[in-house]
Design an enzyme around this catalytic site. Structure first.
Site, PDB file in Angstrom:
ATOM      1  N   CYS A  77      78.558  17.729 -33.785  1.00 40.10           N
ATOM      2  CA  CYS A  77      79.162  18.771 -34.524  1.00 40.10           C
ATOM      3  C   CYS A  77      77.979  19.841 -34.699  1.00 40.10           C
ATOM      4  O   CYS A  77      77.460  20.586 -33.734  1.00 40.10           O
ATOM      5  CB  CYS A  77      79.918  18.440 -35.620  1.00 40.10           C
ATOM      6  SG  CYS A  77      80.859  19.663 -36.436  1.00 40.10           S
ATOM      7  N   HIS A 175      83.801  14.875 -33.825  1.00 40.10           N
ATOM      8  CA  HIS A 175      83.160  13.709 -34.845  1.00 40.10           C
ATOM      9  C   HIS A 175      83.523  12.694 -33.993  1.00 40.10           C
ATOM     10  O   HIS A 175      84.596  11.777 -34.252  1.00 40.10           O
ATOM     11  CB  HIS A 175      83.708  13.995 -36.035  1.00 40.10           C
ATOM     12  CG  HIS A 175      83.058  15.048 -36.687  1.00 40.10           C
ATOM     13  ND1 HIS A 175      81.937  15.193 -37.200  1.00 40.10           N
ATOM     14  CD2 HIS A 175      83.706  16.499 -37.134  1.00 40.10           C
ATOM     15  CE1 HIS A 175      81.679  16.227 -38.059  1.00 40.10           C
ATOM     16  NE2 HIS A 175      82.971  17.001 -37.772  1.00 40.10           N
ATOM     17  N   GLU A 177      81.864   9.918 -34.903  1.00 40.34           N
ATOM     18  CA  GLU A 177      82.209   8.869 -35.848  1.00 40.34           C
ATOM     19  C   GLU A 177      83.352   8.619 -36.480  1.00 40.34           C
ATOM     20  O   GLU A 177      83.840   7.744 -37.465  1.00 40.34           O
ATOM     21  CB  GLU A 177      80.966   9.107 -36.896  1.00 40.34           C
ATOM     22  CG  GLU A 177      81.195  10.011 -37.919  1.00 40.34           C
ATOM     23  CD  GLU A 177      81.000  11.693 -37.440  1.00 40.34           C
ATOM     24  OE1 GLU A 177      80.839  11.647 -36.172  1.00 40.34           O
ATOM     25  OE2 GLU A 177      81.054  12.771 -38.029  1.00 40.34           O
TER      26      GLU A 177
END
Lengths: 192, 252
Positions: A77, A175, A177
């Site tokens: 990001c 993202h 994650e």
């Protein structure tokens, strides 16, 4: 495998740590130059504002350190955007690893783009085992323009770089994650 | 293409998931972490955890619960309930929340929204509005979990909040919440068409068609529901297949 997550004034650091734990990896969140330099993998995360983030990195000389890393580095990001040449956000000179600039969405669509969008034209080992058009989670108002370093593309009114790669550096706008199974596969590829 | 989001909401009281009908008569729907992980595995796009008793009982949302969720859930989640300061938000984000939602405290002191946006970015500031359609035909803001009426119009407050830095609006219609009779299409559509940020519709989702309606007719960016998911009246994979068949973009 020694993984360092660069600690700075950005928001999603804890989430990256937890995501790595879910795929069986451990990592250290640190701003210690030696620990970052000696790690096998470095993750440069980030949710925040480009100008204040660059300012913070410069004050701690992390900007020079990051640019000179030799091991695989993954920007996420804002981390990815800061690895580009320049960002329109705060008219900020960035690290210049990826040969592209970061611009604000100029669209009638809602900004920030928030949610799951598909990722196309996947290239390279980071996307091994990730199906073309897989969905990843995005939250951003600025995007990196397409360039020779682009390894994945996404469309939100315009087509932009959803992932970039140059030498030992790669970066993803989404993202990873927080992107369920597809994100976990990408992180596994990065630490493999 | 950016997809429409399906968001199960887990209302939390004393660390357990509950869901009321019209904000009263709470029923226990299980362990929030377990439920959240199940929804993520089934294809939920995000989760919202609301500590529904927090405002009234002046409790802070349990940071330890947030940490457990952050460890186990691989999709984004929002935490709300009783948040009234930058420090409250800092604690929740540090414990792994992706976004926070503010409601009553932001209405009482609108500067809070700007403070949060400046400190953490608009992308993690969700403004939750509980609204009710009154007899005069307009939608008004309610506070404290729907217990306190105001004379502020919902649309006015939503616009002000966005101009102060709210990154998303979570809109709950009290007239529809718990009824399973469909979402509030009129007010959702009004906000969705006129605000530059995403609108999450909440309250009234009872059937697959209700979700199609709120996306197609009201233009919502996301739809939130609780009990129909908790009690397995609607399964997320089935809902997504239904929307996909109607050419509504969803993540499969």
């Amino acid at each position: 495998m020694d993984i360092a997550i660069i600690k700075y004034n950005a928001g999603n650091i804890q989430s990256v740590l937890y995501a790595l734990e879910r795929i069986g990896a451990t990592a250290q969140v640190t701003d210690d130059a030696e620990l970052i330099r000696s790690a096998d993998r470095v993750i440069f995360p980030g949710v925040g504002e480009a100008a204040s983030a660059m300012q913070y990195l410069k004050e701690r000389k992390l900007d020079l350190l990051i640019r000179e890393l030799k091991q695989p580095v993954l920007g996420i990001c804002l981390g990815m955007q800061l690895l580009c040449r320049h960002s329109e956000e705060g008219d900020t000179a960035c690290l210049g690893v990826f040969d592209t600039t970061v611009k604000r969405f100029n669209t009638t669509l809602k900004v920030p783009q928030i949610g799951w969008n598909n990722v196309e034209a996947l290239r390279g080992p980071l996307f091994e085992g990730v199906a073309e058009n897989s969905y990843f989670y995005f939250v951003h108002s600025y995007y990196a323009a397409l360039c020779a370093d682009t390894i994945a593309e996404t469309t939100y009114d315009i087509r932009f770089s959803s992932a970039l790669s140059h030498g030992n550096f790669s970066g993803v706008q989404f993202h990873a994650e927080k992107s369920a199974a597809a994100g976990e596969q990408l992180l596994k590829n990065f630490i493999r | 293409m950016l997809t429409k989001r399906i968001i199960p909401c887990l209302d939390i009281k004393d660390g357990r998931t509950v869901k009321g009908t019209n904000f009263v008569d709470l029923r226990d729907a299980g362990d929030p972490v377990e439920l959240g992980a199940r929804y993520a595995a089934e294809g939920a796009d995000e989760l919202v955890f609301l500590d529904i008793t927090a405002t009234n009982e002046k409790r802070k949302t349990l940071a330890s619960l947030v940490t457990r969720v952050a460890h186990q859930v691989n999709i984004p989640f929002t935490v709300g309930g009783g948040i009234s300061s930058v420090e409250d938000v800092n604690v929740l984000l540090q414990h792994g929340a992706d976004k926070i939602s503010v409601n009553t405290a932001a209405f009482r002191r609108p500067e809070l929204i700007g403070e949060l946006a400046a400190e953490f970015g608009s992308q993690c500031v969700v403004l939750a509005i509980d609204t009710r359609l009154e007899e005069d035909g307009d939608w008004y803001v309610y506070l404290n979990g729907g217990r306190t009426a105001t004379r502020t119009r919902c649309a006015d407050w939503a616009h002000e909040a966005v101009s102060r830095g709210a990154g998303e609006i979570l809109l709950t219609s009290m007239n529809h919440d718990g009824t399973k009779a469909g979402f509030a299409l009129s007010i959702t559509g009004l906000l969705s068409r006129t605000l530059p940020v995403p609108v999450i519709a909440s309250g009234g989702g009872g059937t697959l068609q209700h979700f199609a309606d709120v996306f197609e007719e009201a233009g919502a960016d996301a739809a939130l529901a609780a009990s129909i998911f908790h009690f397995k009246e609607v399964a997320i994979p089935e809902l997504k297949a239904f929307l996909d068949a109607k050419h509504i973009p969803v993540r499969k």
